[in-house]
Design an enzyme around this catalytic site. Sequence first.
Site, PDB file in Angstrom:
ATOM      1  N   ASP A  72      34.103  23.631   4.256  1.00 11.98           N
ATOM      2  CA  ASP A  72      34.906  24.788   3.847  1.00 11.98           C
ATOM      3  C   ASP A  72      36.044  24.278   2.941  1.00 11.98           C
ATOM      4  O   ASP A  72      35.751  23.593   1.966  1.00 11.98           O
ATOM      5  CB  ASP A  72      35.379  25.571   5.082  1.00 11.98           C
ATOM      6  CG  ASP A  72      35.775  26.988   4.727  1.00 11.98           C
ATOM      7  OD1 ASP A  72      35.075  27.612   3.905  1.00 11.98           O
ATOM      8  OD2 ASP A  72      36.780  27.472   5.241  1.00 11.98           O
ATOM      9  N   ASP A  90      28.960  22.129   4.161  1.00  7.39           N
ATOM     10  CA  ASP A  90      30.270  21.800   3.565  1.00  7.39           C
ATOM     11  C   ASP A  90      31.348  21.837   4.638  1.00  7.39           C
ATOM     12  O   ASP A  90      31.129  22.309   5.740  1.00  7.39           O
ATOM     13  CB  ASP A  90      30.594  22.851   2.488  1.00  7.39           C
ATOM     14  CG  ASP A  90      30.588  24.254   3.088  1.00  7.39           C
ATOM     15  OD1 ASP A  90      31.646  24.700   3.546  1.00  7.39           O
ATOM     16  OD2 ASP A  90      29.527  24.909   3.136  1.00  7.39           O
TER      17      ASP A  90
HETATM   18  N1  LIG Z   1      32.328  27.466   3.900  1.00  5.23           N
HETATM   19  C1  LIG Z   1      31.557  28.560   4.029  1.00  5.23           C
HETATM   20  N2  LIG Z   1      32.124  29.765   4.278  1.00  5.23           N
HETATM   21  C2  LIG Z   1      31.351  30.857   4.420  1.00  5.23           C
HETATM   22  N3  LIG Z   1      30.017  30.843   4.312  1.00  5.23           N
HETATM   23  C3  LIG Z   1      29.430  29.665   4.063  1.00  5.23           C
HETATM   24  N4  LIG Z   1      28.131  29.356   3.918  1.00  5.23           N
HETATM   25  C4  LIG Z   1      28.059  28.033   3.688  1.00  5.23           C
HETATM   26  N5  LIG Z   1      29.280  27.471   3.675  1.00  5.23           N
HETATM   27  C5  LIG Z   1      30.159  28.484   3.904  1.00  5.23           C
END
Ligand SMILES: Nc1ncnc2[nH]cnc12
Length: 292
Positions: free
Chosen positions: A215, A213
């Site tokens: 975030d 992703d």
């Molecule tokens: N955006 C994110 N922040 C923290 N841990 C994660 N693990 C996978 N995506 C994450």
Amino acid sequence: MTETHAEVGIIGGSGLYELAELENAETVEVETPFGSPSDALVVGRLSGRSVAFVPRHGRGHRLTPTEIPVRANIWALKALGVRQVISISAVGSLREEYRPGSLVVPDQIVDWTKSGRPKSFFEDGIVVHTSVADPYCGRLREELMAAAHSATDTTIHDSGTYICIEGPQFSTRAESELYRFLKMDIIGMTAVPEAKLAREAELCYSALALVTDYDCWRSDEQAVEADLVTAVMARNADAAKRTIVRLVEKLPADAACECQDALAHAIITDRAAVPPSVRERLDLLIGRHLNA
Ligand SMILES: Nc1ncnc2[nH]cnc12
Ligand SMILES: CSC[C@H]1O[C@H](OP(=O)(O)O)[C@H](O)[C@@H]1O
């Protein structure tokens, strides 16, 4: 203490709770001076080698990043004879070019944890200052990148700084922007203290991070949610597994590496002052250094 032996350790992250590729798999319960690992370990054959697998959040994903018994996990692998450890993790991306679906072999870590997770095996009468300047094993990183290139056509980033937050909540937008400003590349909740404890245990340790992703820093995309992480992991777990199989096939059994002597110049306590109970308890890790 178990009689089972393994050469290579795999720590599975979010979405990777088992490694069906292991043949003649045996479930092994290992008790350690730091309690029980996240779950029973599974030891089996992969590409003709003996491999131990442990899911860091436990099967069914029961443990928060803060609750993971990292000392027990690393100790259990060491107790089985493991010398090389591959960690698999889901991570968020803090850079446009680290796209979801790509793989990263990180080379640096920033510790942004807050809860005071236990970060050392050494306490109560022994002080050890271990170098973690390069927290991942350089040799194992090279092997891992080569395996990833030959096993998948996915984009592989050969470096990246992993910022480890406490969780379990994801970041606020302001935090995500701050980490970008600090030039962090990827974000997760588990690299610390795992990498540091692996170094204290004199294990070669490297990580394969799967970007799931962006975030929450992109205004044009939905902020990360756990469901998104597991869905993207499910799509990419095969690339990670193929990489592990290829890596294990190629890994030298007896690779000499400076990680395996990481405590040589790290123990500062006068040997005579180390309490006998501490010597006994930590013998697996420091016996050969104290008795030298
Ligand atoms: N955006 C994110 N922040 C923290 N841990 C994660 N693990 C996978 N995506 C994450
Ligand atoms: C399920 S999203 C957040 C969760 O995923 C990552 O775990 P892991 O490194 O074990 O794959 C992240 O660090 C969080 O623990």
